[in-house]
Design a protein around this motif. Structure first.
Motif, short mmCIF file in Angstrom:
data_model
loop_
_atom_site.label_atom_id
_atom_site.label_comp_id
_atom_site.label_asym_id
_atom_site.label_seq_id
_atom_site.Cartn_x
_atom_site.Cartn_y
_atom_site.Cartn_z
N LYS A 156 -11.30 12.75 -16.13
CA LYS A 156 -12.77 12.85 -16.58
C LYS A 156 -13.30 14.28 -16.42
CE LYS A 156 -15.55 10.15 -13.96
NZ LYS A 156 -16.00 9.38 -12.63
N LEU A 157 -12.73 15.19 -15.84
CA LEU A 157 -13.07 16.58 -15.89
C LEU A 157 -12.58 17.28 -17.25
CD1 LEU A 157 -12.11 17.83 -12.41
CD2 LEU A 157 -14.28 18.18 -13.41
N ALA A 158 -11.37 16.76 -17.56
CA ALA A 158 -10.92 17.29 -18.99
C ALA A 158 -11.83 16.83 -20.10
CB ALA A 158 -9.42 16.72 -19.18
N ARG A 159 -12.30 15.62 -20.04
CA ARG A 159 -12.93 15.08 -21.12
C ARG A 159 -14.45 15.46 -21.24
NH1 ARG A 159 -11.08 8.73 -22.37
NH2 ARG A 159 -9.13 9.36 -22.92
N ILE A 160 -15.14 15.78 -19.94
CA ILE A 160 -16.46 16.13 -19.98
C ILE A 160 -16.52 17.89 -20.25
CG2 ILE A 160 -16.82 16.90 -17.53
CD1 ILE A 160 -19.42 15.64 -17.60
N TYR A 161 -15.46 18.37 -20.05
CA TYR A 161 -15.42 19.90 -20.20
C TYR A 161 -15.55 20.02 -21.90
CZ TYR A 161 -13.27 24.60 -21.25
OH TYR A 161 -13.08 25.69 -21.76
N PHE A 162 -14.81 19.27 -22.72
CA PHE A 162 -14.76 19.39 -24.01
C PHE A 162 -16.27 18.81 -24.46
CE2 PHE A 162 -10.21 20.25 -23.54
CZ PHE A 162 -10.22 21.24 -24.36
N LYS A 163 -16.89 17.94 -23.89
CA LYS A 163 -17.83 17.24 -24.49
C LYS A 163 -18.95 18.34 -24.37
CE LYS A 163 -21.02 13.25 -24.25
NZ LYS A 163 -20.75 11.79 -24.07
N LYS A 164 -19.16 18.94 -22.99
CA LYS A 164 -20.05 20.12 -22.75
C LYS A 164 -19.90 21.42 -23.94
CE LYS A 164 -21.38 18.99 -17.99
NZ LYS A 164 -21.28 19.64 -16.72
N LYS A 165 -18.74 21.56 -24.05
CA LYS A 165 -18.59 22.54 -25.21
C LYS A 165 -18.68 22.20 -26.76
CE LYS A 165 -16.29 25.63 -22.67
NZ LYS A 165 -16.87 27.30 -22.42
N GLY A 166 -19.31 20.96 -26.79
CA GLY A 166 -19.75 20.39 -27.96
C GLY A 166 -18.37 19.94 -29.04
N MET A 167 -17.53 19.59 -28.24
CA MET A 167 -16.24 18.86 -28.99
C MET A 167 -16.04 17.49 -28.50
SD MET A 167 -13.67 22.27 -28.90
CE MET A 167 -14.13 22.92 -27.51
N PRO A 168 -16.96 16.61 -28.60
CA PRO A 168 -16.79 15.33 -27.89
C PRO A 168 -15.39 14.50 -28.54
CG PRO A 168 -18.67 15.25 -29.55
CD PRO A 168 -18.00 16.90 -29.33
N ASP A 169 -15.18 15.02 -29.87
CA ASP A 169 -13.90 14.21 -30.34
C ASP A 169 -12.60 14.62 -29.91
OD1 ASP A 169 -15.58 12.86 -31.84
OD2 ASP A 169 -15.42 14.16 -33.75
N LYS A 170 -12.64 15.74 -28.93
CA LYS A 170 -11.45 16.34 -28.52
C LYS A 170 -11.44 15.58 -26.82
CE LYS A 170 -9.12 20.56 -27.88
NZ LYS A 170 -8.73 21.43 -29.04
N TYR A 171 -10.93 14.30 -26.90
CA TYR A 171 -10.59 13.52 -25.63
C TYR A 171 -9.15 13.06 -25.35
CZ TYR A 171 -10.85 9.43 -28.64
OH TYR A 171 -10.49 8.57 -29.75
N SER A 172 -8.25 13.35 -26.43
CA SER A 172 -6.93 12.86 -26.19
C SER A 172 -6.42 13.60 -25.17
CB SER A 172 -6.22 12.94 -27.56
OG SER A 172 -6.66 12.01 -28.39
N ILE A 173 -5.46 12.95 -24.37
CA ILE A 173 -4.62 13.48 -23.27
C ILE A 173 -3.26 12.91 -23.76
CG2 ILE A 173 -4.32 13.51 -20.63
CD1 ILE A 173 -7.27 13.01 -20.61
N ILE A 174 -2.30 13.89 -23.22
CA ILE A 174 -0.96 13.84 -23.57
C ILE A 174 -0.17 13.51 -22.04
CG2 ILE A 174 1.44 14.87 -24.20
CD1 ILE A 174 -0.44 16.64 -26.18
N THR A 175 0.67 12.58 -22.08
CA THR A 175 1.14 12.05 -20.90
C THR A 175 2.69 11.64 -20.95
OG1 THR A 175 0.57 9.68 -20.85
CG2 THR A 175 -0.69 11.18 -19.78
N LEU A 176 3.66 11.67 -20.14
CA LEU A 176 5.06 11.45 -20.61
C LEU A 176 5.45 9.92 -20.51
CD1 LEU A 176 6.49 14.40 -18.37
CD2 LEU A 176 6.20 14.32 -20.92
N LYS A 177 6.38 9.83 -21.49
CA LYS A 177 6.80 8.08 -21.40
C LYS A 177 7.62 8.11 -20.02
CE LYS A 177 7.47 7.91 -26.47
NZ LYS A 177 8.36 8.12 -27.56
N ASN A 178 7.64 7.04 -19.53
CA ASN A 178 8.26 6.61 -18.38
C ASN A 178 7.42 7.11 -17.10
OD1 ASN A 178 10.51 4.97 -19.39
ND2 ASN A 178 11.16 6.99 -20.05
N SER A 179 6.31 7.87 -17.46
CA SER A 179 5.30 8.29 -15.93
C SER A 179 4.91 7.37 -15.64
CB SER A 179 4.56 9.35 -16.56
OG SER A 179 3.75 8.83 -17.48
N PHE A 180 4.20 7.61 -14.34
CA PHE A 180 3.25 6.67 -13.35
C PHE A 180 2.11 7.45 -12.76
CE2 PHE A 180 1.95 4.53 -9.88
CZ PHE A 180 1.63 3.28 -10.30
N HIS A 181 1.02 7.11 -13.28
CA HIS A 181 -0.17 8.06 -12.87
C HIS A 181 -1.07 7.31 -12.06
CE1 HIS A 181 1.06 11.31 -15.19
NE2 HIS A 181 1.25 10.41 -16.38
#
Length: 179
Positions: free
Chosen positions: A118-143
């Motif tokens: 949520k923090l990563a997404r709101i950061y870019f939204k507040k910066k005027g970049m709402p389309d920048k919401y993708s997050i890279i995670t690893l295959k075989n990860s667990f979150h």
């Protein structure tokens, strides 16, 4: 008290408990002391998982037991709608001893990960970049087991039952810079 037999506990569990972990190891722990766990039949085991990385002080550590008991006797829970002295003091100590300028307290790893998403997404939204919401995670990860953290998890077996997933997660192979 007379210990309940493992097969009785397993039957009760099967009937009344919603298992989210799949097949369990057939052992029922009664208590722990330090790094050691003891089952309901008195057998001793070494806890090399630390309760899935949450029991860093081990089981039954006297200082931790005292701190939890003392706090529970005073105030077991208080909403963030109110000021909490110990919370403010802990936040101050963590900020003063880390690179952070603020802290977020969470109840679980999934909630902490959800907060980071949520923090990563709101950061870019507040910066005027709402389309920048993708997050890279690893295959075989667990979150975690929330909907967003299941989407972040790089394992189909955890995701299939919850389709469609929260969008915006891209899973890559560890150390594969081209992905």
């Amino acid at each position: 008290r007379q210990p309940v037999k493992l097969h009785e506990i397993m039957e009760m569990d099967s009937k009344y408990f919603m298992n989210t972990f799949g097949k369990r190891t057939p052992v029922c722990f009664e208590y722990g002391k330090g790094i050691m766990l003891y089952d309901n039949e008195g057998r001793e085991y070494m806890d090399l998982l630390a309760g899935i990385a949450v029991n860093a002080l081990g089981h039954g550590h006297p200082a931790l037991v005292e701190a939890i008991g003392s706090q529970a006797a005073r105030l077991i829970h208080c909403s963030n709608l109110y000021y909490i002295e110990s919370q403010a003091k802990l936040a101050k100590m963590l900020v003063e001893n880390s690179c952070a300028d603020r802290v977020f307290f969470a109840n679980s790893g999934a909630e902490a990960n959800e907060g980071a998403i949520k923090l990563a997404r709101i950061y870019f939204k507040k910066k005027g970049m709402p389309d920048k919401y993708s997050i890279i995670t690893l295959k075989n990860s667990f979150h975690g087991r929330t909907l967003a953290t299941v989407a972040a998890t790089g394992q189909k077996k955890y995701q299939e039952a919850y389709m469609p997933l929260t969008p915006g997660f891209r899973h890559v192979t560890i150390n594969d810079i081209d992905e």
